[in-house]
Design an enzyme around this catalytic site. Structure first.
Site, PDB file in Angstrom:
ATOM      1  N   ASP A  11       0.688  -1.445  -0.078  1.00 37.60           N
ATOM      2  CA  ASP A  11       0.067  -0.039  -0.157  1.00 37.60           C
ATOM      3  C   ASP A  11       1.027   1.284   0.214  1.00 37.60           C
ATOM      4  O   ASP A  11       2.174   1.254   0.253  1.00 37.60           O
ATOM      5  CB  ASP A  11      -0.768   0.183   1.276  1.00 37.60           C
ATOM      6  N   SER A  12       0.289   2.264  -0.370  1.00 35.66           N
ATOM      7  CA  SER A  12       0.974   3.662  -0.145  1.00 35.66           C
ATOM      8  C   SER A  12       1.365   3.834   1.316  1.00 35.66           C
ATOM      9  O   SER A  12       2.342   4.737   1.454  1.00 35.66           O
ATOM     10  CB  SER A  12       0.182   4.798  -0.581  1.00 35.66           C
ATOM     11  N   TYR A  43      -0.585   8.622  -2.328  1.00 36.20           N
ATOM     12  CA  TYR A  43      -0.475   8.211  -3.467  1.00 36.20           C
ATOM     13  C   TYR A  43      -1.644   9.107  -4.157  1.00 36.20           C
ATOM     14  O   TYR A  43      -1.902   9.367  -5.455  1.00 36.20           O
ATOM     15  CB  TYR A  43      -0.766   6.790  -4.012  1.00 36.20           C
ATOM     16  N   GLY A  44      -2.626   9.254  -3.401  1.00 38.05           N
ATOM     17  CA  GLY A  44      -4.007   9.758  -3.753  1.00 38.05           C
ATOM     18  C   GLY A  44      -3.822  11.129  -4.632  1.00 38.05           C
ATOM     19  O   GLY A  44      -4.877  11.735  -5.062  1.00 38.05           O
ATOM     20  N   CYS A  74      -3.851  -0.957  -2.047  1.00 37.57           N
ATOM     21  CA  CYS A  74      -3.933   0.204  -2.183  1.00 37.57           C
ATOM     22  C   CYS A  74      -5.012   0.537  -3.564  1.00 37.57           C
ATOM     23  O   CYS A  74      -4.897   0.198  -4.609  1.00 37.57           O
ATOM     24  CB  CYS A  74      -2.885   1.161  -2.586  1.00 37.57           C
ATOM     25  N   ASN A  75      -6.253   1.559  -3.244  1.00 35.21           N
ATOM     26  CA  ASN A  75      -7.008   1.685  -4.167  1.00 35.21           C
ATOM     27  C   ASN A  75      -6.469   2.456  -5.328  1.00 35.21           C
ATOM     28  O   ASN A  75      -6.929   2.341  -6.430  1.00 35.21           O
ATOM     29  CB  ASN A  75      -8.321   2.357  -3.572  1.00 35.21           C
ATOM     30  N   THR A  76      -5.876   3.547  -4.826  1.00 37.57           N
ATOM     31  CA  THR A  76      -5.337   4.489  -5.843  1.00 37.57           C
ATOM     32  C   THR A  76      -4.232   3.594  -6.593  1.00 37.57           C
ATOM     33  O   THR A  76      -4.364   3.815  -8.057  1.00 37.57           O
ATOM     34  CB  THR A  76      -4.636   5.502  -5.102  1.00 37.57           C
ATOM     35  N   GLU A 156      -5.431   8.514   9.927  1.00 36.70           N
ATOM     36  CA  GLU A 156      -3.856   8.506  10.505  1.00 36.70           C
ATOM     37  C   GLU A 156      -3.713   8.992  11.681  1.00 36.70           C
ATOM     38  O   GLU A 156      -2.924   8.605  12.521  1.00 36.70           O
ATOM     39  CB  GLU A 156      -2.941   9.021   9.419  1.00 36.70           C
ATOM     40  N   CYS A 188     -11.142   3.437  -0.260  1.00 37.94           N
ATOM     41  CA  CYS A 188      -9.942   3.617   0.063  1.00 37.94           C
ATOM     42  C   CYS A 188      -9.538   2.977   1.251  1.00 37.94           C
ATOM     43  O   CYS A 188     -10.330   2.543   2.358  1.00 37.94           O
ATOM     44  CB  CYS A 188      -9.832   5.188   0.373  1.00 37.94           C
ATOM     45  N   THR A 189      -7.949   2.520   1.550  1.00 39.70           N
ATOM     46  CA  THR A 189      -7.653   1.579   2.619  1.00 39.70           C
ATOM     47  C   THR A 189      -8.066   2.212   3.850  1.00 39.70           C
ATOM     48  O   THR A 189      -8.161   1.356   4.676  1.00 39.70           O
ATOM     49  CB  THR A 189      -6.009   1.545   2.424  1.00 39.70           C
ATOM     50  N   HIS A 190      -7.978   3.462   3.877  1.00 38.51           N
ATOM     51  CA  HIS A 190      -8.184   4.113   5.398  1.00 38.51           C
ATOM     52  C   HIS A 190      -9.443   4.365   5.759  1.00 38.51           C
ATOM     53  O   HIS A 190      -9.894   4.434   7.149  1.00 38.51           O
ATOM     54  CB  HIS A 190      -7.627   5.627   5.346  1.00 38.51           C
TER      55      HIS A 190
HETATM   56  N1  DGL Z   1      -4.063   3.906   0.136  1.00 37.20           N
HETATM   57  C1  DGL Z   1      -4.773   4.887  -0.441  1.00 37.20           C
HETATM   58  C2  DGL Z   1      -5.829   4.428  -1.179  1.00 37.20           C
HETATM   59  O1  DGL Z   1      -6.475   3.394  -0.869  1.00 37.20           O
HETATM   60  C3  DGL Z   1      -5.082   6.065   0.456  1.00 37.20           C
HETATM   61  C4  DGL Z   1      -3.938   6.885   0.906  1.00 37.20           C
HETATM   62  C5  DGL Z   1      -3.139   7.537  -0.201  1.00 37.20           C
HETATM   63  O2  DGL Z   1      -3.459   8.414  -0.710  1.00 37.20           O
HETATM   64  O3  DGL Z   1      -1.970   7.220  -0.552  1.00 37.20           O
HETATM   65  O4  DGL Z   1      -6.333   4.857  -2.070  1.00 37.20           O
END
Ligand code: DGL
Length: 278
Positions: A11-12, A43-44, A74-76, A156, A188-190
């Site tokens: 993940d990011s 990453y977003g 990571c979705n992004t 976070e 999104c993971t978060h």
């Molecule tokens: N892990 C990213 C996602 O799932 C969220 C955090 C980021 O922007 O890196 O899109």
């Protein structure tokens, strides 16, 4: 024959631990290696090219660890880099978008689905296309997409269920409420960490889709279908970050529970050569 190589998950940053948690619960006899690119997160907010470059380097690191499968938590990165990674990898690569889209189509009763994610995920349009593709048989399907960038910082900070989170969620989720969606994809993971707050705002009748749960089911199936299951001896969970391991462990602990992560190591991920894939 058993295959005791670990599953690689990246993940990011720390958010992908919400996906790892579901994978560990779905396939408890498997070892895992998690890489969080905290040094280059988020990453977003990055461009398509940068996300592809980072995701390729993340994958190269995991490949160097002899993993038998790679999960893009990571979705992004899933929306921007899955195709490139799938071509470049010699092990199965799983992403989180299609499993999340499938689960949302299964859950909706009124054909109105909301997608909430980072700016880059929403801007790619891929999540929305995936939901439309999966839901092509639903007459009058409506998909409402909304970027909620501040949710990442709230998660976070550990501000998951307080008034700041609630007010922020009220503002972001207004278009989804207005549209009357009955299903919201936490793309999104978060965001699973903010599920209580999102539920409070959307109301008890709205189903929240955690794509981590959806992809964990796919991990299990692909391991079984491809004869890749481990025999469950000496299961380990290793953690790597591109930033300070102590900061990673501090922020990451609430994402995983059960005393993890421990012994996190630092990786200079930007040193991994991806020249052959660009
Ligand atoms: N892990 C990213 C996602 O799932 C969220 C955090 C980021 O922007 O890196 O899109």
């Amino acid at each position: 024959m058993a295959d005791n190589r670990p599953i690689g998950v990246f993940d990011s940053g720390i958010g992908g631990l919400t996906v790892l948690r579901e994978i560990i619960s779905a396939v408890p006899s498997e070892s895992t290696i998690y890489f969080g690119d905290d040094g280059r997160s988020p990453y977003g907010t990055k461009s398509h090219e940068t996300i592809i470059k980072y995701a390729l380097q993340d994958m190269m690191f995991l490949k160097s660890q002899n993993v038998k499968m790679i999960v893009i938590a990571c979705n992004t990165a899933s929306t921007h880099a899955y195709k490139v990674l799938k071509e470049a990898a010699d092990v199965p690569v799983l992403e989180v978008v299609v499993p999340g889209a499938k689960a949302s189509v299964k859950a909706t009763r009124n054909g109105k689905i909301g997608i909430i994610a980072t700016r880059a995920t929403i801007a790619s349009g891929l999540y929305e296309s995936a939901v439309r593709e999966q839901g092509k048989d639903i007459e009058g399907l409506e998909v409402i997409s909304q970027a909620c960038p501040m949710f990442v910082s709230l998660a976070e900070e550990g501000w998951w269920d307080d008034e700041v989170a609630f007010l922020t969620a009220q503002k972001y989720l207004e278009p989804l409420k207005k549209a009357g969606v009955d299903t919201v994809v936490l793309a999104c993971t978060h965001y699973p960490l903010l599920a209580n707050t999102i539920s409070k705002v959307m109301g008890p009748d709205v189903t929240l889709i955690n794509s981590g749960i959806a992809v964990a089911g796919d991990v299990k199936k692909i391991l079984e279908d491809n004869d890749l299951c481990s025999d469950g001896t000496s299961v380990t969970h290793e953690f790597f970050t591109s930033d300070d391991p102590l900061i990673f462990e501090d922020v990451a602990a609430p994402f995983l529970g059960s005393g993890l992560p421990k012994g996190t190591k630092k990786v200079a991920v930007d040193r991994y050569d991806i020249g052959e894939f660009l």
